[in-house]
Design a protein around this motif. Structure first.
Motif, short mmCIF file in Angstrom:
data_model
loop_
_atom_site.label_atom_id
_atom_site.label_comp_id
_atom_site.label_asym_id
_atom_site.label_seq_id
_atom_site.Cartn_x
_atom_site.Cartn_y
_atom_site.Cartn_z
N ILE A 233 21.33 3.61 24.38
CA ILE A 233 20.40 3.64 25.27
C ILE A 233 19.02 4.16 24.38
N HIS A 234 18.16 3.29 24.22
CA HIS A 234 16.82 3.62 23.30
C HIS A 234 15.86 3.69 24.21
N ARG A 235 14.87 4.80 24.23
CA ARG A 235 13.74 4.66 24.78
C ARG A 235 12.54 5.42 23.92
N SER A 236 11.09 4.71 24.14
CA SER A 236 10.39 5.12 23.24
C SER A 236 9.78 6.64 23.47
N ARG A 237 9.27 7.34 22.42
CA ARG A 237 8.63 8.39 22.55
C ARG A 237 7.88 8.70 23.86
N ALA A 238 7.15 7.63 24.23
CA ALA A 238 6.25 7.70 25.35
C ALA A 238 7.18 8.10 26.75
N GLU A 239 8.44 7.31 26.57
CA GLU A 239 9.06 7.28 27.78
C GLU A 239 10.29 8.38 27.93
N HIS A 240 9.98 9.56 26.96
CA HIS A 240 10.83 10.72 26.96
C HIS A 240 10.36 11.62 28.17
N VAL A 241 11.17 12.21 28.72
CA VAL A 241 10.71 13.29 29.69
C VAL A 241 10.65 14.70 28.96
#
Length: 319
Positions: free
Chosen positions: A211-219
């Protein structure tokens, strides 16, 4: 008895927080004070050569040499504070609690330990951990490493209905709330962030799925703490409510809260804050007639529906 043995004896005594008098040591080993002075010099040089976190100092007040640390240490007040928080949290089973307290006490001298132990003795005796009895410390550490390295994992998870299934998640932050530790993670199944109680995770391993998420999507754990209550997921919303209870209690419960107006002829204030709706409703309803939500209209309706459902339970003729 040779000088090497004397120096080991002296160094060991210093490490155990003894104050050593040169004259007394000379009598004990039947040598001159000059020989003891050379021993101290050798120990001092050894500390320097090995870059040990100690300093050999002479105390005129106590007429002797002592070993002081050059590292930052936890004070006895700080250790007591941390132990008190641990006991109040009830989050660890007794085995892990006792091990953690022992580790904290070990940072103190024996004299300081003797001061702290009587203070915590009663609370420790009556300590009641949560019912799950799961070990958590190693799991918290491992999940924290997964978060740092953005590692996708599969977990065997038992939900609140006692059903166990395998979930593929990307851990993002760990939060402690209301007795429990949670990992906030992006769920491949729901394509959204979900909260998983750590004591309900029974197994985990690296996942083949990534699963890859952008920095902006991180909690961000810090930001999440500002708005979430009781670790209940939901929609973020800015609300206003009138409150006639202890204002400090409301402001502490909602970190982003601020008083908009305060009526001079009453104890009621108007508070505005950003919250996650479901968790906020739980707290607001717990305040009974002390609180009245005034906006937004959609949130007021959620409150009204919850109150109607509750009233219906007490209006029913069924036992």
């Amino acid at each position: 008895m040779n000088s090497a043995y004397r120096q080991l004896y002296i160094f060991q005594s210093l490490l155990t927080n003894h104050i050593l008098n040169k004259s007394n040591l000379a009598d004990h080993f039947d040598v001159t004070e000059r020989a003891i002075q050379r021993d101290f010099s050798q120990i001092k040089q050894f500390i320097f050569d090995q870059q040990l976190p100690y300093q050999l100092t002479y105390s005129r007040k106590q007429n002797g040499y002592q070993l002081t640390t050059t590292q930052d240490q936890l004070s006895k007040q700080t250790v007591l504070l941390l132990i008190k928080i641990l006991l109040a949290s009830r989050s660890l089973n007794k085995t892990e609690l006792n091990a953690t307290i022992a580790s904290l006490l070990a940072t103190l001298s024996q004299t300081e330990q003797a001061e702290v132990q009587p203070i915590i003795k009663n609370e420790l005796f009556y300590y009641q951990p949560l019912r799950h009895q799961q070990d958590l410390i190693a799991l918290i550490w491992q999940l924290s490493r997964f978060i740092t390295h953005q590692t996708t994992i599969d977990i065997d998870y038992r939900n609140s209905k006692n059903h166990t299934e395998t979930r593929t998640i990307l851990p993002q932050t760990i939060i402690f709330s209301e007795y429990y530790f949670y990992v906030v993670a992006y769920s491949a199944k729901y394509q959204a962030n979900r909260y998983f109680r750590l004591d309900r995770i029974f197994n985990y391993h690296l996942s083949k799925q990534k699963i890859h998420r952008s920095r902006a999507e991180h909690v961000s754990g810090g930001q999440l703490r500002q708005v979430v209550q009781f670790m209940q997921p939901g929609e973020k919303v800015t609300i206003q409510f009138k409150f006639s209870g202890v204002v400090e209690a409301a402001l502490d419960r909602f970190p982003t809260a601020k008083v908009i107006t305060a009526k001079s002829n009453s104890h009621t204030v108007l508070i505005e804050t950003e919250v996650v709706d479901n968790g906020a409703i739980m707290w607001l309803l717990s305040q009974g007639p002390l609180v009245k939500v005034v906006s937004p209209a959609s949130f007021v309706q959620q409150i009204r529906e919850s109150l109607e459902k509750t009233l219906k339970l007490y209006s029913s003729e069924e036992e």
